[in-house]
Motif scaffolding. Structure first.
Motif, PDB file in Angstrom:
ATOM      1  N   TRP A 158      -1.865   9.096   5.142  1.00 42.18           N
ATOM      2  CA  TRP A 158      -1.448   8.544   6.427  1.00 42.18           C
ATOM      3  C   TRP A 158      -1.844   9.476   7.569  1.00 42.18           C
ATOM      4  O   TRP A 158      -2.220   9.022   8.657  1.00 42.18           O
ATOM      5  CB  TRP A 158       0.063   8.303   6.433  1.00 42.18           C
ATOM      6  CG  TRP A 158       0.500   7.191   5.528  1.00 42.18           C
ATOM      7  CD1 TRP A 158       1.227   7.296   4.374  1.00 42.18           C
ATOM      8  CD2 TRP A 158       0.235   5.792   5.693  1.00 42.18           C
ATOM      9  NE1 TRP A 158       1.430   6.059   3.814  1.00 42.18           N
ATOM     10  CE2 TRP A 158       0.828   5.111   4.607  1.00 42.18           C
ATOM     11  CE3 TRP A 158      -0.451   5.047   6.644  1.00 42.18           C
ATOM     12  CZ2 TRP A 158       0.767   3.735   4.446  1.00 42.18           C
ATOM     13  CZ3 TRP A 158      -0.518   3.674   6.498  1.00 42.18           C
ATOM     14  CH2 TRP A 158       0.089   3.025   5.419  1.00 42.18           C
TER      15      TRP A 158
ATOM     16  N   ILE B 274       6.143   2.647   8.092  1.00 41.08           N
ATOM     17  CA  ILE B 274       5.875   3.339   6.828  1.00 41.08           C
ATOM     18  C   ILE B 274       7.215   3.652   6.185  1.00 41.08           C
ATOM     19  O   ILE B 274       8.041   4.374   6.761  1.00 41.08           O
ATOM     20  CB  ILE B 274       5.064   4.625   7.049  1.00 41.08           C
ATOM     21  CG1 ILE B 274       3.699   4.288   7.677  1.00 41.08           C
ATOM     22  CG2 ILE B 274       4.858   5.359   5.735  1.00 41.08           C
ATOM     23  CD1 ILE B 274       2.870   5.506   8.012  1.00 41.08           C
TER      24      ILE B 274
ATOM     25  N   CYS C 100      -0.381  -6.554   4.777  1.00 41.37           N
ATOM     26  CA  CYS C 100       0.602  -5.688   4.118  1.00 41.37           C
ATOM     27  C   CYS C 100       2.030  -6.062   4.506  1.00 41.37           C
ATOM     28  O   CYS C 100       2.357  -6.137   5.691  1.00 41.37           O
ATOM     29  CB  CYS C 100       0.341  -4.228   4.485  1.00 41.37           C
ATOM     30  SG  CYS C 100      -0.076  -3.224   3.060  1.00 41.37           S
TER      31      CYS C 100
ATOM     32  N   PHE D  26       0.838  -1.197   0.000  1.00 41.90           N
ATOM     33  CA  PHE D  26       0.000   0.000   0.000  1.00 41.90           C
ATOM     34  C   PHE D  26       0.870   1.242   0.000  1.00 41.90           C
ATOM     35  O   PHE D  26       1.806   1.364   0.784  1.00 41.90           O
ATOM     36  CB  PHE D  26      -0.919   0.020   1.219  1.00 41.90           C
ATOM     37  CG  PHE D  26      -1.839   1.214   1.259  1.00 41.90           C
ATOM     38  CD1 PHE D  26      -2.870   1.351   0.335  1.00 41.90           C
ATOM     39  CD2 PHE D  26      -1.666   2.213   2.211  1.00 41.90           C
ATOM     40  CE1 PHE D  26      -3.715   2.461   0.367  1.00 41.90           C
ATOM     41  CE2 PHE D  26      -2.503   3.320   2.254  1.00 41.90           C
ATOM     42  CZ  PHE D  26      -3.528   3.447   1.327  1.00 41.90           C
TER      43      PHE D  26
ATOM     44  N   LEU E 298      -4.940  -3.557   6.898  1.00 41.94           N
ATOM     45  CA  LEU E 298      -3.518  -3.674   6.556  1.00 41.94           C
ATOM     46  C   LEU E 298      -2.869  -4.922   7.161  1.00 41.94           C
ATOM     47  O   LEU E 298      -1.647  -5.002   7.247  1.00 41.94           O
ATOM     48  CB  LEU E 298      -2.769  -2.419   7.031  1.00 41.94           C
ATOM     49  CG  LEU E 298      -3.189  -1.109   6.364  1.00 41.94           C
ATOM     50  CD1 LEU E 298      -2.475   0.075   7.026  1.00 41.94           C
ATOM     51  CD2 LEU E 298      -2.893  -1.134   4.865  1.00 41.94           C
TER      52      LEU E 298
ATOM     53  N   CYS F  75       4.379  -0.867   3.427  1.00 47.95           N
ATOM     54  CA  CYS F  75       3.569   0.355   3.349  1.00 47.95           C
ATOM     55  C   CYS F  75       4.511   1.512   3.022  1.00 47.95           C
ATOM     56  O   CYS F  75       5.497   1.726   3.743  1.00 47.95           O
ATOM     57  CB  CYS F  75       2.856   0.621   4.666  1.00 47.95           C
ATOM     58  SG  CYS F  75       1.593  -0.587   5.085  1.00 47.95           S
TER      59      CYS F  75
END
Length: 655
Positions: free
Chosen positions: A309, A403, A378, A302, A375, A381
């Motif tokens: 965010w 992230i 995931c 993602f 998520l 990210c």
């Protein structure tokens, strides 16, 4: 053949092939890549879009890779049937959809060039792109986008047809060129033999232009960044080499503007290497429905621009305030977050890695949060395109969602540096892609780099291209930055994690001659005052620095800001004892004045020289936004526009 740059879309540029490693990967065209994917994953699902099933309900419709390729070939044949030649261009304006992909890849399959247009462009801006790219066909989403071209079609001398997807074109519309529904346009090429597409494909070279990315134009008209077949194929392959192998079982959500290189790389070209699936979000994704799509699709990769965010972060802070958890539950949650933060700090490159012994318990607790966001599957990210606040990165790391920041430009086909799940450093933009070279210009601190991801040149703009790519092939990014030196000693420097400290064009030169990087100062103000949504330092040719502040406010449906405080601004008002609920009330509130004065003092304490200290602040009535022209579609600040829009407030600080 020129080996450095090219500005004509019909010319071939020599591939910047290296001698070893990633730089020496075989070159190929995008259609060769597409064929390879279809041969390997042909019957696997590739694209998914929610469509009305006839009863008013939305259900997923899917296309396999072979079906995807079939639609692309049909579009390409239809282009050929109306006189589309090699190196001609197709423009596409509309929200992400399979039809966008079919048109984009169809233009390439017909030997041409594809160019996306931002959906927010007004008719005059659309006219510039279509005129400059000499578009033969323009594909539009629905009658809203079509109406823009009804106003300008007569002025586009190369235009042969308009094609509408998403809804049927209004039959009452009159235009100087034929208007086709997407389905009807695909029928035009039924009689064109497949051999014509084979001829077009065989004539393509990896060094030919494949895609145009029009810069969002923070100043003046946008430039057309020419991206070659090799640029796209090589960069997507190398980018994917930085994370765990992706395959047909992996998926992502397409929702960011496809006219931008980041979305094209992530949604179009990387899946074409990995065989991964793409799910198209609803058009109102950024106005609220993205969260529902995330929970339904559960993507494995993602990408969100910082504002995405930040919105998730703000929403979670609001939920945490509302949920009155027991003392025990609050402490368990805090314990789990602490373990996740410890694990993710240790996972940073050079820190040895390894999770705390009890992390498996924390992971189960935090897994509920990840699942609530959609998520839980995931593996990566990402964020990029604009600065993101450290507090947001720290928060997501504490709930075990690292992230990964990356840095890039249209001019380097998307990414240049990237954090990875196994090599990341929070607060930096990561390390350079394998097979690329980087350096810092000692004269001005500018980041320069080269490799096979460097664009061909700006179409029809040789002078601008020479300013950007030097005689040795180095791209001068326009960004000021630095590389960490505490990295792998076995790799030629600079191999460390890169941080952006400012833009050369954004450097403020005060009346005293000091060069001031405004981005660094603005970041400190945001850290010192969480209620601040955006800010802009003023001071060019001035005796001292000032700053314009905006608070987090609610947005109208059209994206324009209101004056109603929301999120962190509203929470801050409560915490400082203010009754303000609008920006006007905050302006006249002594508690907020004290908050801003204290925040400015804290931020000024982080500066490296007296020249970088801000002397005065002013609070604006709303926030910066794309609809007011102060932000680009990728949320970069248009300083000149913002300065013009708020000139009275700025001048008042210098009286």
């Amino acid at each position: 053949m020129n080996t450095i740059y090219c500005t004509e879309p019909s010319k071939e540029l020599q591939v910047r092939m290296g001698t070893e490693g990633a730089a020496a990967l075989p070159s190929m065209t995008v259609m060769d890549r597409f064929d390879k994917t279809c041969a390997e994953f042909g019957d696997q699902q590739a694209l998914h879009e929610k469509q009305d099933d006839g009863t008013g309900s939305l259900k997923w419709k899917s296309w396999t890779w072979n079906e995807y390729r079939g639609e692309v070939d049909r579009f390409a044949k239809s282009l050929i049937s109306i006189g589309f030649e090699a190196h001609d261009s197709v423009n596409i304006i509309g929200f992400n959809a399979p039809s966008w992909f079919f048109a984009n890849m169809g233009a390439i399959a017909a030997g041409g060039v594809a160019a996306g247009i931002y959906t927010t462009n007004l008719p005059e801006a659309c006219k510039y792109v279509s005129e400059h790219s000499k578009a033969k066909v323009v594909v539009v989403e629905g009658n809203k986008q079509l109406s823009k071209y009804l106003q300008i079609a007569k002025d586009l001398k190369n235009l042969k047809a308009l094609v509408v997807y998403g809804e049927a074109p209004n039959p009452a519309h009159k235009c100087s060129v034929p208007i086709h529904s997407f389905e009807d346009f695909l029928k035009l090429g039924d009689q064109i033999p497949a051999s014509k597409l084979v001829e077009r494909k065989q004539a393509q070279k990896p060094g030919h232009c494949c895609t145009l990315i029009y810069t969002s134009g923070t100043t003046g008209n946008p430039k057309a960044v020419m991206i070659s077949h090799d640029n796209l194929c090589w960069t997507s392959s190398v980018m994917l080499s930085t994370i765990d192998a992706l395959g047909p079982q992996d998926c992502l959500i397409s929702y960011l503007p496809l006219s931008h290189i980041a979305a094209q790389m992530l949604d179009l070209h990387c899946p074409m290497v990995s065989g991964s699936q793409v799910y198209f979000a609803q058009p109102d994704a950024l106005r609220g429905s993205l969260g529902l799509t995330l929970k339904e699709v559960k993507p494995t990769v993602f990408f969100g621009v910082p504002r995405v965010w930040e919105k998730i972060y703000e929403k979670m802070q609001e939920v945490a305030k509302v949920n009155n958890k027991s003392f025990v539950k609050r402490n368990i949650g805090a314990w789990a977050k602490g373990k996740a933060m410890s694990k993710n700090m240790k996972a940073q490159f050079g820190e040895g890695g390894g999770a705390p012994m009890t992390f498996f318990i924390a992971k189960k607790i935090l897994g509920k949060i990840r699942a609530a966001l959609g998520l839980q599957r995931c593996i990566a990210c990402y964020t990029g395109a604009a600065p993101i606040e450290r507090k947001v990165l720290d928060y997501f790391a504490s709930i075990d969602i690292p992230i990964l920041e990356l840095f890039g430009q249209s001019e380097c086909t998307g990414p240049h540096t990237v954090n990875t799940p196994t090599a990341w450093k929070i607060g930096t933009c990561g390390r350079p892609l394998p097979g690329t070279e980087s350096k810092i210009d000692p004269a001005n601190g500018e980041i320069c780099y080269r490799g096979r991801h460097i664009f061909m040149g700006y179409m029809y703009m040789a002078d601008k291209t020479k300013e950007t790519i030097d005689e040795e092939g180095w791209l001068h990014s326009g960004d000021v930055g630095k590389f960490d030196e505490d990295d792998d000693p076995n790799v030629v420097k600079p191999s460390g994690f890169m941080s952006i400290t400012g833009r050369i064009k954004e450097l403020i030169i005060t009346a005293g001659g000091e060069n001031i990087p405004p981005v660094m100062i603005e970041n400190e103000f945001k850290i010192a005052m969480p209620a601040v949504a955006n800010c802009m330092v003023i001071g060019d040719k001035r005796k001292f620095l000032t700053i314009c502040l905006t608070l987090s406010v609610e947005m109208n449906d059209d994206g324009s800001p209101t004056n109603k405080l929301t999120g962190q601004a509203l929470e801050t008002a409560k915490s400082i004892g203010s009754t303000a609920t609008t920006t006007e009330e905050a302006k006249s509130c002594a508690k907020f004045e004290q908050y801003f004065n204290k925040g400015m003092e804290t931020a000024n304490g982080q500066t490296t020289s007296r020249a970088q200290r801000v002397a005065k602040w002013t609070l604006l009535n709303g926030d910066f936004s794309e609809s007011t022209g102060e932000l680009t579609p990728t949320l970069k600040l248009k300083r000149s526009v913002a300065a013009t829009n708020h000139s009275e407030a700025i001048e008042a600080m210098y009286k």
